[in-house]
Scaffold this active site. Structure first.
Site, PDB file in Angstrom:
ATOM      1  CB  CYS A   1      46.413  71.400  57.171  1.00 52.26           C
ATOM      2  SG  CYS A   1      46.466  69.824  56.288  1.00 52.26           S
ATOM      3  CD  GLN A   2      51.635  69.407  61.575  1.00 51.35           C
ATOM      4  OE1 GLN A   2      51.352  70.549  61.901  1.00 51.35           O
ATOM      5  NE2 GLN A   2      52.876  68.977  61.518  1.00 51.35           N
TER       6      GLN A   2
END
Length: 137
Positions: free
Chosen positions: A92-93
């Protein structure tokens, strides 16, 4: 006991470090580094699954990453059944959402699940390539 009274700060430091060691052991590692992820991709044909939202994915993702937003992961597990015994890297980020995704896959019987530590932010900071192509299924 006299030592602890005279050197309380050493005793406190030992207690804190021991607690951190136990917590880390129980929780497991936070994930794998970008370098380790690259090894798994290149040597073991690991599959990368990006669990970010569509806009984040479109802004840049790992090469050949499959896009399955975290909110859709459980209902789309059937698409991933063939990967249950293969290395899977989730990202994810920052690594937080993908950690949750790892838990979902482990509970579903996946045996080689890895969280990209630091997410795509760490990937880019390590100078690794990012694709801005359309989503791959």
């Amino acid at each position: 006991m006299e030592f602890i009274q005279q050197h309380w700060y050493w005793a406190a430091l030992a207690a804190v470090s021991g607690t951190l060691l136990i917590v880390t052991s129980v929780r497991g590692s936070r994930g794998i580094s970008p370098a380790r992820a690259t090894q798994l991709i290149n040597r073991d044909d690991a599959v990368v699954i990006d669990v970010r939202d569509a806009g984040e994915y479109a802004a840049g993702h790992l090469l050949n990453a499959q896009h399955i937003p975290l909110g859709e992961l459980e209902k789309r597990l059937g698409e991933l059944d063939k990967l249950k015994d293969k290395p899977v890297i989730l990202n994810c980020q920052s690594g937080n959402r993908s950690a949750s995704a790892c838990d979902i896959l482990r509970k579903a019987g996946f045996t080689q699940v890895h969280n990209l530590e630091g997410g795509i932010a760490a990937w880019e900071q390590a100078g690794m390539p990012v694709s801005r192509n359309k989503k791959k299924k």
